[in-house]
Design a protein around this motif. Structure first.
Motif, PDB file in Angstrom:
ATOM      1  N   ILE A  58      -2.657   2.039  -4.505  1.00  0.00           N
ATOM      2  CA  ILE A  58      -2.330   3.446  -4.303  1.00  0.00           C
ATOM      3  C   ILE A  58      -3.582   4.115  -3.764  1.00  0.00           C
ATOM      4  O   ILE A  58      -4.652   4.009  -4.368  1.00  0.00           O
ATOM      5  N   VAL A  59      -3.460   4.784  -2.622  1.00  0.00           N
ATOM      6  CA  VAL A  59      -4.584   5.509  -2.033  1.00  0.00           C
ATOM      7  C   VAL A  59      -4.250   6.992  -2.130  1.00  0.00           C
ATOM      8  O   VAL A  59      -3.283   7.455  -1.534  1.00  0.00           O
ATOM      9  N   ILE A 101       0.849  -1.194   0.000  1.00  0.00           N
ATOM     10  CA  ILE A 101       0.000   0.000   0.000  1.00  0.00           C
ATOM     11  C   ILE A 101       0.881   1.239   0.000  1.00  0.00           C
ATOM     12  O   ILE A 101       1.773   1.382   0.840  1.00  0.00           O
ATOM     13  N   TRP A 102       0.586   2.141  -0.925  1.00  0.00           N
ATOM     14  CA  TRP A 102       1.274   3.430  -1.037  1.00  0.00           C
ATOM     15  C   TRP A 102       0.213   4.515  -0.988  1.00  0.00           C
ATOM     16  O   TRP A 102      -0.879   4.342  -1.534  1.00  0.00           O
ATOM     17  N   CYS A 103       0.516   5.642  -0.335  1.00  0.00           N
ATOM     18  CA  CYS A 103      -0.510   6.679  -0.237  1.00  0.00           C
ATOM     19  C   CYS A 103       0.073   8.075  -0.164  1.00  0.00           C
ATOM     20  O   CYS A 103       1.244   8.274   0.136  1.00  0.00           O
ATOM     21  N   SER A 104      -0.809   9.017  -0.425  1.00  0.00           N
ATOM     22  CA  SER A 104      -0.541  10.430  -0.170  1.00  0.00           C
ATOM     23  C   SER A 104      -0.484  10.624   1.343  1.00  0.00           C
ATOM     24  O   SER A 104      -1.219   9.950   2.074  1.00  0.00           O
ATOM     25  N   PRO A 105       0.336  11.550   1.826  1.00  0.00           N
ATOM     26  CA  PRO A 105       0.392  11.776   3.268  1.00  0.00           C
ATOM     27  C   PRO A 105      -0.730  12.649   3.823  1.00  0.00           C
ATOM     28  O   PRO A 105      -0.825  12.815   5.033  1.00  0.00           O
ATOM     29  N   LEU A 106      -1.596  13.213   2.958  1.00  0.00           N
ATOM     30  CA  LEU A 106      -2.689  14.029   3.479  1.00  0.00           C
ATOM     31  C   LEU A 106      -3.619  13.164   4.331  1.00  0.00           C
ATOM     32  O   LEU A 106      -3.849  11.989   4.024  1.00  0.00           O
ATOM     33  N   LYS A 107      -4.144  13.730   5.404  1.00  0.00           N
ATOM     34  CA  LYS A 107      -4.918  12.972   6.398  1.00  0.00           C
ATOM     35  C   LYS A 107      -6.016  12.125   5.780  1.00  0.00           C
ATOM     36  O   LYS A 107      -6.237  10.984   6.203  1.00  0.00           O
ATOM     37  N   ARG A 108      -6.720  12.652   4.798  1.00  0.00           N
ATOM     38  CA  ARG A 108      -7.851  11.914   4.219  1.00  0.00           C
ATOM     39  C   ARG A 108      -7.399  10.661   3.492  1.00  0.00           C
ATOM     40  O   ARG A 108      -8.050   9.622   3.562  1.00  0.00           O
ATOM     41  N   ALA A 109      -6.261  10.738   2.811  1.00  0.00           N
ATOM     42  CA  ALA A 109      -5.726   9.556   2.122  1.00  0.00           C
ATOM     43  C   ALA A 109      -5.092   8.600   3.126  1.00  0.00           C
ATOM     44  O   ALA A 109      -5.280   7.380   3.039  1.00  0.00           O
ATOM     45  N   ARG A 110      -4.358   9.139   4.075  1.00  0.00           N
ATOM     46  CA  ARG A 110      -3.691   8.296   5.074  1.00  0.00           C
ATOM     47  C   ARG A 110      -4.714   7.492   5.876  1.00  0.00           C
ATOM     48  O   ARG A 110      -4.540   6.288   6.089  1.00  0.00           O
ATOM     49  N   ALA A 111      -5.801   8.134   6.316  1.00  0.00           N
ATOM     50  CA  ALA A 111      -6.812   7.424   7.107  1.00  0.00           C
ATOM     51  C   ALA A 111      -7.492   6.336   6.275  1.00  0.00           C
ATOM     52  O   ALA A 111      -7.789   5.254   6.785  1.00  0.00           O
ATOM     53  N   THR A 112      -7.716   6.604   5.007  1.00  0.00           N
ATOM     54  CA  THR A 112      -8.315   5.597   4.129  1.00  0.00           C
ATOM     55  C   THR A 112      -7.348   4.430   3.942  1.00  0.00           C
ATOM     56  O   THR A 112      -7.749   3.264   3.998  1.00  0.00           O
ATOM     57  N   GLU A 157       1.878  -2.788   5.713  1.00  0.00           N
ATOM     58  CA  GLU A 157       2.377  -1.476   6.096  1.00  0.00           C
ATOM     59  C   GLU A 157       2.027  -0.477   5.003  1.00  0.00           C
ATOM     60  O   GLU A 157       1.808  -0.843   3.852  1.00  0.00           O
ATOM     61  N   ILE A 158       2.025   0.795   5.380  1.00  0.00           N
ATOM     62  CA  ILE A 158       1.739   1.871   4.440  1.00  0.00           C
ATOM     63  C   ILE A 158       3.023   2.644   4.173  1.00  0.00           C
ATOM     64  O   ILE A 158       3.767   2.958   5.099  1.00  0.00           O
ATOM     65  N   ARG A 159       3.234   2.954   2.922  1.00  0.00           N
ATOM     66  CA  ARG A 159       4.358   3.816   2.540  1.00  0.00           C
ATOM     67  C   ARG A 159       3.783   5.101   1.968  1.00  0.00           C
ATOM     68  O   ARG A 159       2.945   5.068   1.075  1.00  0.00           O
ATOM     69  N   GLU A 160       4.221   6.226   2.513  1.00  0.00           N
ATOM     70  CA  GLU A 160       3.743   7.528   2.057  1.00  0.00           C
ATOM     71  C   GLU A 160       4.657   8.100   0.986  1.00  0.00           C
ATOM     72  O   GLU A 160       5.875   7.942   1.058  1.00  0.00           O
ATOM     73  N   VAL A 161       4.041   8.776   0.030  1.00  0.00           N
ATOM     74  CA  VAL A 161       4.779   9.461  -1.031  1.00  0.00           C
ATOM     75  C   VAL A 161       4.235  10.888  -1.109  1.00  0.00           C
ATOM     76  O   VAL A 161       3.133  11.106  -1.622  1.00  0.00           O
ATOM     77  N   PRO A 162       4.970  11.883  -0.604  1.00  0.00           N
ATOM     78  CA  PRO A 162       4.488  13.262  -0.635  1.00  0.00           C
ATOM     79  C   PRO A 162       4.100  13.759  -2.027  1.00  0.00           C
ATOM     80  O   PRO A 162       3.166  14.556  -2.166  1.00  0.00           O
ATOM     81  N   ASP A 163       4.764  13.271  -3.058  1.00  0.00           N
ATOM     82  CA  ASP A 163       4.448  13.726  -4.413  1.00  0.00           C
ATOM     83  C   ASP A 163       3.100  13.213  -4.916  1.00  0.00           C
ATOM     84  O   ASP A 163       2.648  13.604  -5.997  1.00  0.00           O
ATOM     85  N   LEU A 164       2.423  12.354  -4.145  1.00  0.00           N
ATOM     86  CA  LEU A 164       1.088  11.896  -4.524  1.00  0.00           C
ATOM     87  C   LEU A 164      -0.016  12.764  -3.926  1.00  0.00           C
ATOM     88  O   LEU A 164      -1.199  12.473  -4.102  1.00  0.00           O
ATOM     89  N   MET A 165       0.365  13.861  -3.247  1.00  0.00           N
ATOM     90  CA  MET A 165      -0.657  14.757  -2.707  1.00  0.00           C
ATOM     91  C   MET A 165      -1.476  15.367  -3.843  1.00  0.00           C
ATOM     92  O   MET A 165      -1.019  15.467  -4.977  1.00  0.00           O
ATOM     93  N   GLU A 166      -2.671  15.793  -3.498  1.00  0.00           N
ATOM     94  CA  GLU A 166      -3.560  16.446  -4.458  1.00  0.00           C
ATOM     95  C   GLU A 166      -2.912  17.724  -4.989  1.00  0.00           C
ATOM     96  O   GLU A 166      -1.970  18.250  -4.407  1.00  0.00           O
ATOM     97  N   ARG A 167      -3.419  18.189  -6.099  1.00  0.00           N
ATOM     98  CA  ARG A 167      -2.919  19.427  -6.714  1.00  0.00           C
ATOM     99  C   ARG A 167      -3.067  20.591  -5.742  1.00  0.00           C
ATOM    100  O   ARG A 167      -4.051  20.692  -5.009  1.00  0.00           O
ATOM    101  N   ASP A 168      -2.087  21.463  -5.737  1.00  0.00           N
ATOM    102  CA  ASP A 168      -2.119  22.675  -4.920  1.00  0.00           C
ATOM    103  C   ASP A 168      -2.933  23.718  -5.684  1.00  0.00           C
ATOM    104  O   ASP A 168      -2.483  24.240  -6.703  1.00  0.00           O
ATOM    105  N   TRP A 169      -4.122  24.005  -5.179  1.00  0.00           N
ATOM    106  CA  TRP A 169      -5.013  24.966  -5.838  1.00  0.00           C
ATOM    107  C   TRP A 169      -4.842  26.374  -5.302  1.00  0.00           C
ATOM    108  O   TRP A 169      -5.575  27.281  -5.693  1.00  0.00           O
TER     109      TRP A 169
END
Length: 181
Positions: free
Chosen positions: A135-136, A56-67, A78-90
């Motif tokens: 990927i979450v 499992i790989w995920c964005s570190p934002l709380k909503r993705a991490r909790a999912t 285990e979960i591996r976080e990838v900061p570059d998978l965060m949502e677009r910066d609007w």
């Protein structure tokens, strides 16, 4: 070439947040799942037992991490976080009506479409096996994946929708395994 794109993989959009419920731009605001989002994550995670997910790989934002945590608990991974998978910066558009977004423009204080695409592909390039992986992440991440693998009009996943990206020789197909809500 992105190593992930040599294998079939699963993609799950995070559960609902207050911003999703109100149909406003969330971007990189680090909002948690709301009550319904937590329930969605639990329901979809329980159904993941039917699939051979090995990492499992995920964005570190709380909503993705909790999912991802709901999935990890069921799959005992285990979960591996990838900061570059965060949502677009609007930028300054965070918190505004989602219907007003111009995805082809660079928002004030935010990322251009090309910068977001480049960052997301860099993040996907960090995803390793064992395969198949889950990927979450976010609708924007899904938009980049679809654009790279199949093109065409974007089919935005619902919250906690799980899609299976299947590589068959040089052709990709995508099917929804677990409908979102």
């Amino acid at each position: 070439m992105i190593p992930l794109f040599e294998h079939s993989f699963y993609f799950m959009r995070h559960g609902r947040t207050d911003a999703n419920a109100r149909d406003i731009v969330c971007g990189q605001l680090d909002l948690p799942l709301d009550e319904e989002g937590r329930a969605q994550a639990t329901r979809s995670a329980a159904r993941l037992m039917d699939y051979p997910i090995a990492a499992i790989w995920c964005s570190p934002l709380k909503r993705a991490r909790a999912t991802a945590e709901a999935a990890a608990a069921v799959l005992n991974l285990e979960i591996r976080e990838v900061p570059d998978l965060m949502e677009r910066d609007w930028g300054k558009l965070d918190g505004t009506d989602r219907a007003d977004l111009d995805r082809d423009a660079t928002p004030p204080g935010g990322e251009s479409p090309e910068d977001f695409r480049t960052r997301t592909l860099r993040g996907l390039g960090q995803v390793e096996g064992p395969h198949p992986v889950l990927i979450v992440a976010h609708a924007g991440t899904s938009r980049v994946i679809q654009g790279e693998l199949t093109g065409g009009d974007f089919d935005r996943p619902l919250n906690t929708e799980v899609r299976h990206w299947i590589k068959d020789e040089d052709r990709w197909t995508c099917r929804t395994l677990i409908p979102g809500s």
